[in-house]
Design a protein around this motif. Structure first.
Motif, PDB file in Angstrom:
ATOM      1  N   HIS A  32      21.566  54.620  13.184  1.00 24.67           N
ATOM      2  CA  HIS A  32      21.000  53.758  12.141  1.00 24.67           C
ATOM      3  C   HIS A  32      22.130  52.945  11.513  1.00 24.67           C
ATOM      4  CE1 HIS A  32      18.604  57.619  12.301  1.00 24.67           C
ATOM      5  NE2 HIS A  32      17.752  56.719  12.763  1.00 24.67           N
ATOM      6  N   ASP A  52      24.849  54.875   9.169  1.00 24.23           N
ATOM      7  CA  ASP A  52      25.491  56.135   9.557  1.00 24.23           C
ATOM      8  C   ASP A  52      27.007  56.009   9.707  1.00 24.23           C
ATOM      9  OD1 ASP A  52      23.029  57.504   9.661  1.00 24.23           O
ATOM     10  OD2 ASP A  52      22.678  56.868  11.722  1.00 24.23           O
ATOM     11  N   GLU A 100      15.296  55.730   6.971  1.00 27.81           N
ATOM     12  CA  GLU A 100      16.432  55.917   6.064  1.00 27.81           C
ATOM     13  C   GLU A 100      16.481  54.809   5.018  1.00 27.81           C
ATOM     14  OE1 GLU A 100      19.986  56.734   8.388  1.00 27.81           O
ATOM     15  OE2 GLU A 100      19.053  58.500   9.270  1.00 27.81           O
ATOM     16  N   ASN A 119      17.020  65.241  12.122  1.00 30.54           N
ATOM     17  CA  ASN A 119      17.037  63.822  12.458  1.00 30.54           C
ATOM     18  C   ASN A 119      17.297  63.683  13.949  1.00 30.54           C
ATOM     19  OD1 ASN A 119      17.670  61.032  12.695  1.00 30.54           O
ATOM     20  ND2 ASN A 119      18.112  61.001  10.505  1.00 30.54           N
ATOM     21  N   HIS A 174      19.543  61.037  15.563  1.00 34.14           N
ATOM     22  CA  HIS A 174      20.995  61.216  15.602  1.00 34.14           C
ATOM     23  C   HIS A 174      21.421  61.881  16.905  1.00 34.14           C
ATOM     24  CE1 HIS A 174      21.363  61.008  10.920  1.00 34.14           C
ATOM     25  NE2 HIS A 174      21.164  59.837  11.473  1.00 34.14           N
TER      26      HIS A 174
END
Ligand SMILES: [Zn+2]
Length: 243
Positions: A12, A15, A46, A123, A126
């Motif tokens: 994202h 991050d 997010e 998540n 990730h």
């Protein structure tokens, strides 16, 4: 492009700031060109603070997230930031999308790469990004992928620190002293206006890792006086001439 380069693969668009902003700023100062690829904006998963605003749309969230990430990248001195806009929650890449990332890896030819922890039950985007990073690194090394192009060597993949380290099974084996660039990282963090609740948390993480850097570099016997650090877990063994 500089002789030495690095590549960050961020699920994202925010991050990379929390997890390796110090590494980015530090290596830029050392003469590396650091490229950041944001696979998505984190627009659905997010961006809660933005979604709470009246009249918000997906496009507005994406452009706000892009602006924040570009501001943060500028604060860190990032050489190049690319937004792939593959969507989040869930993040998914088809074969063509993976080849697009392979093209970037082959073009950048990074000395090292950075991505997320291998496991993240909170998540899955990730851990998916890390799986994709490994997969695309592998494809970039294949002689049979776009024959005639220069293939990739064997850059280390460092996994940056996730939000809740124990639950992710993440264990650092490298601490990087980011004291000299902490102010740049803090400035980049403050560009993330939609996630103000994380600012203090990540200052605290950097200070704790600074303590671990001191302990592991000699502690009271004369360890380096690092105030802030970032931890990383390396995937591949190092090849050395001396221990
Ligand atoms: Zn994320």
């Amino acid at each position: 492009m500089a002789d030495r380069t690095a590549l960050v693969i961020s699920a994202h668009s925010a991050d990379f700031v929390w997890r390796c902003g110090g590494a980015i700023a530090l290596h830029q100062e050392k003469g590396y060109d650091v490229t950041v690829v944001c696979l998505s904006y984190g627009e659905r998963g997010e961006s809660a603070k933005l979604w709470k605003q009246e009249g918000m749309t997906l496009d507005k969230v994406k452009s706000a997230r892009r602006q924040e990430a570009e501001n943060a990248a500028a604060a860190l001195g990032v050489h190049d930031i690319q937004f792939f806009d593959f969507g989040d929650y869930p993040l998914e890449l088809d074969r063509e999308a993976k080849y697009r990332l392979v093209d970037v890896i082959r073009k950048v030819r990074p000395a090292f790469m950075l991505s997320h922890s291998k496991y993240d039950p909170y998540n899955t985007d990730h851990m998916y990004a890390t799986q994709v990073a490994l997969e695309c690194r592998m494809i970039a090394q294949a002689w049979g992928h776009n024959p005639g192009e220069k293939i990739l060597g064997a850059p280390q993949l460092y996994l940056f620190e996730p939000h809740q380290t124990e639950q992710m099974g993440w264990k650092p084996d490298v601490f990087l002293d980011i004291s000299s660039v902490w102010e740049k990282k803090r400035a980049a963090i403050e560009c993330m206006e939609g996630q103000e609740h994380l600012w203090h948390y990540y200052e605290n993480v950097a200070e704790n890792r600074g303590n671990h850097f001191r302990r592991n570099s000699g502690g009271q016997a004369g360890g380096r006086a690092a105030t802030h650090a970032e931890g990383f877990q390396s995937v591949f063994p190092r090849t050395v001439d001396e221990l």
